[in-house]
Motif scaffolding. Structure first.
Motif, short mmCIF file in Angstrom:
data_model
loop_
_atom_site.label_atom_id
_atom_site.label_comp_id
_atom_site.label_asym_id
_atom_site.label_seq_id
_atom_site.Cartn_x
_atom_site.Cartn_y
_atom_site.Cartn_z
N ASN A 1 -20.63 7.77 -32.81
CA ASN A 1 -21.77 7.44 -33.69
C ASN A 1 -23.11 7.90 -33.12
OD1 ASN A 1 -22.01 5.61 -31.62
ND2 ASN A 1 -22.55 3.89 -32.94
N PRO B 1 -23.25 7.88 -38.62
CA PRO B 1 -22.19 6.91 -38.92
C PRO B 1 -20.94 7.26 -38.11
CG PRO B 1 -22.49 8.44 -40.74
CD PRO B 1 -23.63 8.68 -39.79
N ALA B 2 -20.20 6.27 -37.68
CA ALA B 2 -19.03 6.51 -36.84
C ALA B 2 -18.01 7.36 -37.58
CB ALA B 2 -18.39 5.18 -36.43
N GLU C 1 -19.18 3.65 -30.57
CA GLU C 1 -19.70 2.33 -30.87
C GLU C 1 -19.51 1.37 -29.70
OE1 GLU C 1 -19.04 1.69 -35.57
OE2 GLU C 1 -17.21 2.09 -34.43
#
Length: 646
Positions: A542, A591-592, A632
């Motif tokens: 991310n 975004p992951a 993350e």
């Protein structure tokens, strides 16, 4: 029956008669046991205490000095050049003529510098190239480095970042280089000799400081952090200047405790240390307040004179040295004076940029990591920072002073708190006006290691100035040992893994090379490939950093980077070329997902931006861009062969 009674009665009378003597013998035995126990405790305390810890720290610092490759500390090359110039007797830097259009040439003159031995400059160039390529240390590379000898003739080299420094701070490095040159040993060994002399000099100054006033546990913890240990074994400015700062603080504590009985030697030692510190570390100039507070406490005229002469000497040096500093490494539309004037006339913007900088999570994490210990090309797991932070926090909490202790030295503690907080502010202010355009989005260039002495002063203002007794002292000693042992062991493992190639593989190794991509142009994009690097972290990446090159220029304009995931998703991010730093990673939050590639295009502004790439020697077509991928869960992976990779 009566005989038994008579016998028992006789024994009872005998016991009662001799009871005082028995009690006295029991008391003597108890005292002996207590004395023996006290000796055992004292022996154990001595074994596990401060003297043993510092002896071990000094020995292990020597080990680090031998295993850490040269010039892994930021700007260390310039500090070595400055130390050599002092060996030649050059106090002030100068400029040299050059041809316009050459790198680092403006109006026919170079930036500030001086004449350096050709052999030393060759050694510096060899190491700079090695560090830039992110190559690990091998036996063949070391053998090549050891062949470089002192040349006996000088060439001009620039070192603008050290232009205003008072050169006395480089005496240890100068002594080491001077001995090496006088004995005509290779430059490589002269460099390490300078390291050892600097380490010994720093240790002696710290020992003197601890002799003048016992250090607090918070100071000891900060000095034993991996970042402090790493810097103390380099040939940079940090080791000796930090030791002199600690010495000045110890002298101030002694002056405030002695009052009217202040030893003249302690006051003069504090003033001398502060002069060198203030003329080399601009953000610590607020420490010049300390001798005036000491003068107020001593109530003696000569102390006021010493404090005033110190400030006057600092101002004279700055007035002479600053105008001679010529530094145009950072291309900006406004000069440092103009930027400072702009913020002075618009203090609201100054407050706003400070707020934006300190409220940025990534920036704060960077400060935290580089304060604890972040090193060139050494990936350190986040759990190491977490553990060291918890240990440091525990030491700080256990060392907090009570209200009575604070009231007893309120003036001294207030002065340290003011100096520490103002020094932290000056770190941001100095970098804002000297390294950033106006107006800046955030303040770039700040490193956590700049806060070592300011944080030390802030913590001294609220912590005990003497070692506590009982369980608190035992627990603090234990935490200090754990902090040092854990930090040294984990970082040593990372240093060896990051900087050295295992000897079993060296004969079979064929190194690849790093290269810069074709510069970005309005009619061409830069492809960014990192699918092999992303395999180990998929699919939760991310945050992606791309290692960019500007060829030592300050670019202006706007660009766009489009990230591509393995499942075909595309996310774009606009960024300003003004924020790009040469040979540094620029990070983008995403975004992951399982990101595998990207593409950079130019919207408007200057061309000249490149992306660093690594090309394996065995298969050049399988090149990968230099990226830093984060997940993350804060796992991190850097492209193999690039700066920051394992």
């Amino acid at each position: 029956m009566s005989e038994e009674m008579d016998f028992g009665s006789t024994m009872g009378v005998h016991t009662v008669v001799h009871l005082p003597q028995i009690l006295r013998e029991l008391v003597v035995m108890t005292d002996r046991l207590s004395g023996f126990r006290a000796k055992v405790v004292a022996a154990a305390d001595a074994f596990c205490g401060m003297k043993w810890l510092w002896l071990l720290a000094a020995l292990l610092a020597l080990v680090w000095s031998l295993i850490i490759p040269p010039f892994k500390s930021v700007d260390e090359q310039d500090h070595v050049r400055r130390a050599y110039l002092l060996l030649r007797g050059q106090i002030m830097l100068e400029t040299n003529s050059c041809t316009d259009g050459q790198p680092r040439c403006r109006n026919g003159r170079t930036m500030s510098g001086g004449y350096i031995d050709q052999g030393l400059e060759n050694y510096l160039a060899f190491r700079e190239r090695q560090n830039a390529e992110g190559a690990k240390i091998t036996l063949s590379a070391e053998q090549e480095a050891r062949k470089i000898m002192w040349a006996g003739h000088d060439v001009f080299a620039t070192t603008p970042g050290t232009a205003y420094y008072f050169p006395l701070v480089y005496v240890p490095q100068t002594i080491g280089l001077g001995i090496g040159k006088a004995l005509n040993i290779p430059v490589h060994f002269s460099y390490y000799l300078a390291r050892i002399v600097t380490l010994i000099s720093t240790a002696l100054v710290l020992a003197l400081a601890f002799r003048i006033y016992s250090p607090s546990f918070t100071n000891l913890a900060i000095l034993l952090l991996p970042m402090s240990m790493f810097q103390v074994v380099s040939n940079s400015l940090d080791p000796f200047s930090s030791a002199l700062s600690v010495l000045a603080i110890a002298c101030f504590q002694r002056v405030m405790k002695s009052g009217q009985d202040t030893p003249r030697s302690v006051m003069i030692l504090m003033a001398s240390s502060l002069f060198v510190v203030a003329t080399t570390r601009a953000h610590l100039i607020s420490m010049l307040l300390l001798p005036f507070v000491g003068a107020w406490a001593s109530r003696k005229k000569w102390v006021w004179v010493v404090a005033s002469v110190t400030v006057f000497a600092v101002l004279v040096w700055m007035a002479v040295a600053l105008p001679s500093a010529v530094d145009f490494r950072i291309q900006r539309a406004m000069t440092t004076g103009q930027v400072a004037s702009a913020y002075l006339h618009d203090p609201a913007e100054l407050i706003a940029v400070l707020n934006r900088t300190l409220s940025d999570y990534v920036t704060r994490v960077g400060y935290w990591m580089s304060f604890i210990g972040a090193f060139m090309g050494v990936p350190v797991p986040f759990v190491v920072y977490d553990v060291l932070s918890v240990l440091l926090g525990g030491i700080v909490l256990l060392s907090l002073a009570g209200p009575m202790e604070i009231r007893q030295a309120l003036l001294a503690r207030g002065a340290l708190l003011l100096c520490g907080m103002s020094s932290i502010f000056l770190v941001f202010l100095a970098l804002l006006v000297s390294w950033n355009d106006y107006p800046a989005q955030i303040i770039n260039g700040v490193q956590g290691r700049y806060f070592l002495i300011p944080v030390m002063m802030v913590l001294l203002a609220v912590s005990r100035w003497s070692f506590p007794a009982g369980w608190r002292r035992a627990l603090l000693v234990l935490l200090l040992w754990i902090l040092f042992a854990f930090g040294f062991a984990t970082i040593t493992h990372r240093l060896l893994a990051s900087y050295y190639m295992p000897w079993t593989a060296q004969n079979k190794l064929v190194l690849g090379k790093t290269r810069a991509s074709q510069p970005l142009h309005p009619d061409s994009a830069i492809p960014v490939r990192f699918e092999k690097t992303a395999e180990a972290l998929a699919p939760s990446v991310n945050r992606i950093g791309v290692l960019l090159a500007t060829y030592q220029r300050k670019l202006t304009g706007q660009a766009n980077i489009a990230f591509l995931s393995k499942d075909g998703a595309i996310v774009t991010r606009d960024f300003s070329l003004d924020d790009v730093r040469d040979n540094e990673y620029m990070y983008f939050d995403l975004p992951a997902s399982n990101w595998v590639a990207a593409e950079i295009v130019l919207h408007a502004g200057e061309s000249g931006l490149s992306v660093w790439e690594y090309e394996p020697a065995a298969n050049p077509s399988s090149w990968q861009s230099c990226v830093s991928l984060m997940t993350e869960k804060r796992s991190r992976m850097v492209t193999s062969g690039c700066v920051g990779s394992q």
